[in-house]
Design a protein around this motif. Sequence first.
Motif, PDB file in Angstrom:
ATOM      1  N   THR A 344       1.456  -5.171   2.436  1.00 30.68           N
ATOM      2  CA  THR A 344       0.455  -4.625   1.532  1.00 30.68           C
ATOM      3  C   THR A 344      -0.553  -3.804   2.334  1.00 30.68           C
ATOM      4  O   THR A 344      -0.607  -3.895   3.565  1.00 30.68           O
ATOM      5  CB  THR A 344      -0.283  -5.744   0.784  1.00 30.68           C
ATOM      6  OG1 THR A 344      -0.962  -6.566   1.743  1.00 30.68           O
ATOM      7  CG2 THR A 344       0.678  -6.593  -0.038  1.00 30.68           C
ATOM      8  N   MET A 345      -1.357  -3.023   1.642  1.00 34.31           N
ATOM      9  CA  MET A 345      -2.378  -2.215   2.304  1.00 34.31           C
ATOM     10  C   MET A 345      -3.552  -2.037   1.355  1.00 34.31           C
ATOM     11  O   MET A 345      -3.382  -1.660   0.192  1.00 34.31           O
ATOM     12  CB  MET A 345      -1.809  -0.855   2.702  1.00 34.31           C
ATOM     13  CG  MET A 345      -2.764   0.018   3.517  1.00 34.31           C
ATOM     14  SD  MET A 345      -2.004   1.607   4.021  1.00 34.31           S
ATOM     15  CE  MET A 345      -0.819   1.028   5.261  1.00 34.31           C
ATOM     16  N   GLY A 346      -4.747  -2.331   1.849  1.00 33.52           N
ATOM     17  CA  GLY A 346      -5.963  -2.159   1.059  1.00 33.52           C
ATOM     18  C   GLY A 346      -6.734  -0.931   1.521  1.00 33.52           C
ATOM     19  O   GLY A 346      -6.697  -0.563   2.697  1.00 33.52           O
ATOM     20  N   PHE A 347      -7.474  -0.297   0.586  1.00 33.29           N
ATOM     21  CA  PHE A 347      -8.195   0.930   0.885  1.00 33.29           C
ATOM     22  C   PHE A 347      -9.654   0.828   0.448  1.00 33.29           C
ATOM     23  O   PHE A 347      -9.985   0.119  -0.510  1.00 33.29           O
ATOM     24  CB  PHE A 347      -7.548   2.114   0.162  1.00 33.29           C
ATOM     25  CG  PHE A 347      -6.205   2.491   0.680  1.00 33.29           C
ATOM     26  CD1 PHE A 347      -6.048   3.552   1.551  1.00 33.29           C
ATOM     27  CD2 PHE A 347      -5.075   1.769   0.300  1.00 33.29           C
ATOM     28  CE1 PHE A 347      -4.797   3.903   2.030  1.00 33.29           C
ATOM     29  CE2 PHE A 347      -3.828   2.118   0.760  1.00 33.29           C
ATOM     30  CZ  PHE A 347      -3.682   3.187   1.638  1.00 33.29           C
ATOM     31  N   GLY A 371     -15.244   0.822  -5.645  1.00 28.70           N
ATOM     32  CA  GLY A 371     -13.854   1.248  -5.659  1.00 28.70           C
ATOM     33  C   GLY A 371     -12.912   0.293  -4.950  1.00 28.70           C
ATOM     34  O   GLY A 371     -13.221  -0.226  -3.872  1.00 28.70           O
ATOM     35  N   LYS A 372     -11.743   0.064  -5.548  1.00 28.27           N
ATOM     36  CA  LYS A 372     -10.700  -0.782  -4.960  1.00 28.27           C
ATOM     37  C   LYS A 372      -9.343  -0.110  -5.148  1.00 28.27           C
ATOM     38  O   LYS A 372      -9.057   0.435  -6.218  1.00 28.27           O
ATOM     39  CB  LYS A 372     -10.675  -2.160  -5.609  1.00 28.27           C
ATOM     40  CG  LYS A 372     -11.952  -2.977  -5.411  1.00 28.27           C
ATOM     41  CD  LYS A 372     -11.868  -4.306  -6.140  1.00 28.27           C
ATOM     42  CE  LYS A 372     -13.153  -5.107  -5.988  1.00 28.27           C
ATOM     43  NZ  LYS A 372     -13.101  -6.378  -6.745  1.00 28.27           N
ATOM     44  N   LEU A 373      -8.536  -0.143  -4.108  1.00 29.89           N
ATOM     45  CA  LEU A 373      -7.158   0.353  -4.182  1.00 29.89           C
ATOM     46  C   LEU A 373      -6.288  -0.526  -3.307  1.00 29.89           C
ATOM     47  O   LEU A 373      -6.531  -0.660  -2.107  1.00 29.89           O
ATOM     48  CB  LEU A 373      -7.075   1.808  -3.706  1.00 29.89           C
ATOM     49  CG  LEU A 373      -5.666   2.416  -3.598  1.00 29.89           C
ATOM     50  CD1 LEU A 373      -4.955   2.415  -4.941  1.00 29.89           C
ATOM     51  CD2 LEU A 373      -5.727   3.827  -3.018  1.00 29.89           C
ATOM     52  N   GLN A 374      -5.283  -1.135  -3.900  1.00 27.06           N
ATOM     53  CA  GLN A 374      -4.396  -2.056  -3.188  1.00 27.06           C
ATOM     54  C   GLN A 374      -2.946  -1.654  -3.449  1.00 27.06           C
ATOM     55  O   GLN A 374      -2.537  -1.492  -4.602  1.00 27.06           O
ATOM     56  CB  GLN A 374      -4.627  -3.502  -3.649  1.00 27.06           C
ATOM     57  CG  GLN A 374      -3.867  -4.551  -2.863  1.00 27.06           C
ATOM     58  CD  GLN A 374      -4.465  -4.808  -1.476  1.00 27.06           C
ATOM     59  OE1 GLN A 374      -5.635  -4.514  -1.245  1.00 27.06           O
ATOM     60  NE2 GLN A 374      -3.676  -5.350  -0.569  1.00 27.06           N
ATOM     61  N   LEU A 375      -2.160  -1.499  -2.361  1.00 30.19           N
ATOM     62  CA  LEU A 375      -0.740  -1.154  -2.469  1.00 30.19           C
ATOM     63  C   LEU A 375       0.108  -2.349  -2.064  1.00 30.19           C
ATOM     64  O   LEU A 375      -0.183  -3.011  -1.068  1.00 30.19           O
ATOM     65  CB  LEU A 375      -0.398   0.030  -1.570  1.00 30.19           C
ATOM     66  CG  LEU A 375      -0.631   1.452  -2.123  1.00 30.19           C
ATOM     67  CD1 LEU A 375      -2.092   1.660  -2.502  1.00 30.19           C
ATOM     68  CD2 LEU A 375      -0.198   2.496  -1.118  1.00 30.19           C
ATOM     69  N   ASP A 376       1.143  -2.608  -2.847  1.00 27.89           N
ATOM     70  CA  ASP A 376       2.117  -3.650  -2.530  1.00 27.89           C
ATOM     71  C   ASP A 376       3.458  -2.950  -2.321  1.00 27.89           C
ATOM     72  O   ASP A 376       4.133  -2.572  -3.280  1.00 27.89           O
ATOM     73  CB  ASP A 376       2.203  -4.662  -3.679  1.00 27.89           C
ATOM     74  CG  ASP A 376       3.072  -5.869  -3.325  1.00 27.89           C
ATOM     75  OD1 ASP A 376       4.030  -5.705  -2.545  1.00 27.89           O
ATOM     76  OD2 ASP A 376       2.798  -6.965  -3.840  1.00 27.89           O
ATOM     77  N   PHE A 377       3.829  -2.753  -1.051  1.00 28.18           N
ATOM     78  CA  PHE A 377       5.033  -1.996  -0.754  1.00 28.18           C
ATOM     79  C   PHE A 377       6.301  -2.731  -1.167  1.00 28.18           C
ATOM     80  O   PHE A 377       7.290  -2.106  -1.558  1.00 28.18           O
ATOM     81  CB  PHE A 377       5.083  -1.646   0.734  1.00 28.18           C
ATOM     82  CG  PHE A 377       3.950  -0.763   1.161  1.00 28.18           C
ATOM     83  CD1 PHE A 377       3.798   0.503   0.626  1.00 28.18           C
ATOM     84  CD2 PHE A 377       3.022  -1.200   2.093  1.00 28.18           C
ATOM     85  CE1 PHE A 377       2.751   1.326   1.013  1.00 28.18           C
ATOM     86  CE2 PHE A 377       1.973  -0.393   2.485  1.00 28.18           C
ATOM     87  CZ  PHE A 377       1.833   0.875   1.944  1.00 28.18           C
ATOM     88  N   ALA A 378       6.290  -4.050  -1.083  1.00 28.43           N
ATOM     89  CA  ALA A 378       7.470  -4.828  -1.457  1.00 28.43           C
ATOM     90  C   ALA A 378       7.791  -4.644  -2.935  1.00 28.43           C
ATOM     91  O   ALA A 378       8.958  -4.620  -3.342  1.00 28.43           O
ATOM     92  CB  ALA A 378       7.255  -6.305  -1.128  1.00 28.43           C
ATOM     93  N   LYS A 379       6.745  -4.485  -3.761  1.00 27.52           N
ATOM     94  CA  LYS A 379       6.933  -4.326  -5.205  1.00 27.52           C
ATOM     95  C   LYS A 379       6.848  -2.855  -5.634  1.00 27.52           C
ATOM     96  O   LYS A 379       6.964  -2.554  -6.834  1.00 27.52           O
ATOM     97  CB  LYS A 379       5.883  -5.138  -5.962  1.00 27.52           C
ATOM     98  CG  LYS A 379       6.000  -6.636  -5.748  1.00 27.52           C
ATOM     99  CD  LYS A 379       4.929  -7.377  -6.537  1.00 27.52           C
ATOM    100  CE  LYS A 379       5.039  -8.883  -6.338  1.00 27.52           C
ATOM    101  NZ  LYS A 379       3.977  -9.614  -7.082  1.00 27.52           N
ATOM    102  N   SER A 380       6.627  -1.971  -4.658  1.00 28.85           N
ATOM    103  CA  SER A 380       6.468  -0.534  -4.954  1.00 28.85           C
ATOM    104  C   SER A 380       5.419  -0.313  -6.038  1.00 28.85           C
ATOM    105  O   SER A 380       5.606   0.466  -6.983  1.00 28.85           O
ATOM    106  CB  SER A 380       7.802   0.092  -5.387  1.00 28.85           C
ATOM    107  OG  SER A 380       8.770  -0.023  -4.383  1.00 28.85           O
ATOM    108  N   SER A 381       4.298  -0.998  -5.907  1.00 28.52           N
ATOM    109  CA  SER A 381       3.269  -0.933  -6.946  1.00 28.52           C
ATOM    110  C   SER A 381       1.886  -0.777  -6.329  1.00 28.52           C
ATOM    111  O   SER A 381       1.674  -1.021  -5.135  1.00 28.52           O
ATOM    112  CB  SER A 381       3.308  -2.194  -7.809  1.00 28.52           C
ATOM    113  OG  SER A 381       2.934  -3.324  -7.044  1.00 28.52           O
ATOM    114  N   PHE A 382       0.944  -0.352  -7.166  1.00 24.09           N
ATOM    115  CA  PHE A 382      -0.447  -0.291  -6.731  1.00 24.09           C
ATOM    116  C   PHE A 382      -1.356  -0.682  -7.889  1.00 24.09           C
ATOM    117  O   PHE A 382      -0.983  -0.623  -9.066  1.00 24.09           O
ATOM    118  CB  PHE A 382      -0.817   1.113  -6.224  1.00 24.09           C
ATOM    119  CG  PHE A 382      -0.967   2.149  -7.311  1.00 24.09           C
ATOM    120  CD1 PHE A 382      -2.184   2.365  -7.942  1.00 24.09           C
ATOM    121  CD2 PHE A 382       0.115   2.930  -7.702  1.00 24.09           C
ATOM    122  CE1 PHE A 382      -2.330   3.319  -8.935  1.00 24.09           C
ATOM    123  CE2 PHE A 382      -0.012   3.891  -8.688  1.00 24.09           C
ATOM    124  CZ  PHE A 382      -1.241   4.083  -9.316  1.00 24.09           C
TER     125      PHE A 382
END
Length: 460
Positions: A344-347, A371-382
């Motif tokens: 995952t990656m948070g911004f 502001g919040k932005l979180q990416l979950d690469f395993a689920k290909s979602s944000f």
Amino acid sequence: MKSNTVNALRLLAKWSLALLLAVPAMAFAGEAAKVTAIWGKVEIDGKAAVIGSAVQEGSSIKTGAEGYIYMKTIDDGLLIVRPNSEARIVTYHVDKKDPANTSIKLELLNGVARSVSGSAVKLARQNFRFNTPVAAIGVRGTDFTIFTTADTTRIAVVEGGVVVSGFDGACSPQGRGPCEGSAATELFARQQGLLLQINKGQNKPQLLQAAAGLAPDAVAPPRPDEPGVKAAAGGSSASVAPAVIDPNLDPTKVGGVKQTVAVGNTSGANTGTGNSNGTSTGNGSSAALTNTIVWGRWIDVLGQGAQFDVIKLEKSGATTVGLNNRYQVSVSKGAEWQVPTTGTMGFSLMDSQAVVVDQKGLEAAAKLENGKLQLDFAKSSFATSFDLLTGSERFALQAQGVVGANGTLAGGDQNTYPNNMQVNGAVTAEKGGTAAYVFSSRLDNAGNRYAYGVTYWNKK
């Protein structure tokens, strides 16, 4: 018999050559515009229009009873087609080095449309033509609206002027540029309360007082969020008021501090580290020009000019990944990121621009917080969220969506819970993780106010 056979073969050869010459012309039809907004039923060449898609030369645009489409032309102009209308982009060839070679021709077959000239039209007005079934329209300025049926055309000028002529021996629908001469009639925005009307079979248009119901805006009114809406001569109550700016929400400030322009950023576009006006973060560095994400205004907002040289940006190979009525996000050539498949990656929200548009077309400045932005690469979602502040109001906006394999961010339908805004953008590997997206949101159920903006993020 032999003579007939030879003639037939010659005719076949002639038509075969014509077809061979026509195929390359169709195959190499260039991009004329990009779709920036859609409401209701809109079709391009018989298929449902898609936001962000390219519109090619030769394309036909058709709108339903509640259909609106906004298109940004390649020279940063606007073509807007309103409900129950059919238009066509016949030619949109722009030669920036030699404007004499530019050739632009549009058609409105029926309904209402608005044309705002881009930079190429302003440099080659003699090569611009807007046809209706009964008239040829050229420009003396930049902004006008048209209503037409098969028998009658009416034109109202918002800014600048037009020259209009009916079709006769000296002015044909196949012509290029405006038709001049004794039959041509001009109308300028300063002639308030007037419009031009021409009927089938007439050569010379009539100047009319804009009685109720005659003006294009009265037939198909502009949406309140139509970019740069102004009161056309004899138009409806839709008008453009001067930008309303709360001093505490001045878009030239970040964190309440006036910023200084980065010397190297001559384009005015944000390229990663800039603030909401293409300016630096205060360290004076122009290294942002090498960054992979370019973002900002593509049209005037709150009295501030566009930040993009659209032609230059597209020629550089940049890809537009996010586009709404006022803002754009592009990724430079070769910057697409093959995102990880795990983790995952948070911004953190580093910068933004936003505006709220009401039913009268008033633009009010807005800013973003939390502001919040979180990416979950395993689920290909944000998932993303922030608070939008305008005046004394605060709106909690959020969206979820899909992360593409190349780093694109595509939000779900803003009308489907938990989304209440539409999001499109991208994430790149720059600085270990950089993202940007445009957003739009309806702020009330009646659709009286909309928010538009763009955000820029860095990895935490």
